[in-house]
Design an enzyme around this catalytic site. Structure first.
Site, PDB file in Angstrom:
ATOM      1  N   ASP A 289       0.938  -1.098   0.050  1.00  0.00           N
ATOM      2  CA  ASP A 289      -0.008   0.018   0.014  1.00  0.00           C
ATOM      3  C   ASP A 289       0.943   1.415   0.024  1.00  0.00           C
ATOM      4  OD1 ASP A 289      -2.164   1.831   0.562  1.00  0.00           O
ATOM      5  OD2 ASP A 289      -1.751   1.919   2.406  1.00  0.00           O
TER       6      ASP A 289
ATOM      7  N   ASP B 198      -0.330   5.138   1.253  1.00  0.00           N
ATOM      8  CA  ASP B 198      -0.464   5.865   2.329  1.00  0.00           C
ATOM      9  C   ASP B 198      -0.548   4.961   3.638  1.00  0.00           C
ATOM     10  OD1 ASP B 198      -0.601   8.745   1.372  1.00  0.00           O
ATOM     11  OD2 ASP B 198      -2.373   7.715   0.230  1.00  0.00           O
TER      12      ASP B 198
ATOM     13  N   THR C 147      -2.655   1.211  -4.477  1.00  0.00           N
ATOM     14  CA  THR C 147      -2.938   2.365  -3.741  1.00  0.00           C
ATOM     15  C   THR C 147      -4.573   2.811  -4.007  1.00  0.00           C
ATOM     16  OG1 THR C 147      -2.479   4.897  -3.072  1.00  0.00           O
ATOM     17  CG2 THR C 147      -2.027   3.882  -5.277  1.00  0.00           C
ATOM     18  N   SER C 148      -5.244   3.518  -2.805  1.00  0.00           N
ATOM     19  CA  SER C 148      -6.232   3.986  -3.344  1.00  0.00           C
ATOM     20  C   SER C 148      -6.300   5.401  -3.825  1.00  0.00           C
ATOM     21  CB  SER C 148      -7.228   3.959  -1.892  1.00  0.00           C
ATOM     22  OG  SER C 148      -7.296   2.616  -1.657  1.00  0.00           O
TER      23      SER C 148
ATOM     24  N   LYS D 249     -10.691  -0.782  -2.564  1.00  0.00           N
ATOM     25  CA  LYS D 249     -10.324  -1.546  -1.470  1.00  0.00           C
ATOM     26  C   LYS D 249     -11.701  -1.344  -0.326  1.00  0.00           C
ATOM     27  CE  LYS D 249      -5.545  -0.919  -1.564  1.00  0.00           C
ATOM     28  NZ  LYS D 249      -4.266  -0.256  -0.853  1.00  0.00           N
TER      29      LYS D 249
ATOM     30  N   ASP E 174      -1.794  -0.883   6.199  1.00  0.00           N
ATOM     31  CA  ASP E 174      -1.900  -0.368   7.461  1.00  0.00           C
ATOM     32  C   ASP E 174      -3.384  -0.224   7.750  1.00  0.00           C
ATOM     33  OD1 ASP E 174      -2.184   3.144   7.446  1.00  0.00           O
ATOM     34  OD2 ASP E 174      -2.216   1.825   5.610  1.00  0.00           O
TER      35      ASP E 174
END
Length: 227
Positions: free
Chosen positions: A22, A24, A115-116, A147, A172
């Protein structure tokens, strides 16, 4: 991998075909920017910031916006505004300790990022943190379901040419941990938070005690998680 939180900080070694990250909260600490951006959104729409931050982490911006704006608000336009603000604001962004050193040890083509964030934002934040972009990045722009849907992680594994269950994911946030587990990957929690989906998983505070050895004969990665 251990399944007991009481032993989650012991040395653990995993042999995998690829490592997926991931961004962030995992590779990049963007907490200050995220809070500034969502505070501005909260003020515009008269929503408590704490409510937004409780669910926004790890999710695509448009999905969070849709949850909190009033009927009639152009969700896509609001999401674009937030994305533009985030791309322009890189003050305070840093790499998670040890991330740069770990990425430098990973052979090219053996890791990916899921990543989002949109691609422009991902590139801006990785650059601000002094981290390289991988050959394979699956961003919010590349999936139809964000996600906790596993689509992003499945796509990254496919792009790397490996089975998802042969990958190791570092995540995370609750949404990301759910996505990683649902794709069948071995999953490690990064940071000090204890989201429900991380229960029973191994965890690392950061990457300073994560070691990687690549086997040139097999292409497999031997990953050691230190306490």
């Amino acid at each position: 991998m251990t399944t007991d939180d009481t032993t989650a900080m012991r040395h653990v070694t995993a042999t995998v075909a690829a490592v997926l990250f991931d961004m962030d909260g995992t590779l990049v600490d963007s907490t200050a920017v995220v809070e500034r951006t969502w505070r501005s959104f909260a003020d515009r729409h008269q929503v408590e910031l704490s409510r937004i931050l409780a669910v926004s982490h790890g999710r695509r911006t448009e999905e969070t916006v849709a949850e909190f704006v009033s009927a009639g608000v152009d969700v896509a336009a609001e999401a674009r505004r937030i994305a533009a603000e985030e791309v322009a604001d890189t003050e305070g962004i840093t790499a998670v300790p040890g991330a740069g050193e770990l990425l430098a040890r990973l052979p090219r083509g053996s890791w990916a990022m899921v990543t989002s964030a949109g691609r422009r934002l991902a590139e801006a934040r990785m650059a601000a943190a002094g981290l390289p972009m991988p050959d394979v990045t699956i961003s919010a722009d590349d999936v139809t379901a964000g996600k906790p849907d596993p689509e992003g992680y499945l796509a990254a594994a496919a792009r790397l040419g490996v089975a998802p269950e042969s990958t190791l994911v570092f995540e995370d946030a609750e949404a990301g941990l759910l996505a990683a587990r649902r794709c069948g990957a071995r999953t490690v929690v990064v940071g000090t938070a204890h989201p429900p989906a991380g229960q029973g998983l191994d965890r690392v505070a950061d990457f300073r005690n994560v070691l990687v050895d690549a086997d040139p004969s097999t292409g497999l990665l031997h990953v050691t998680l230190g306490p």
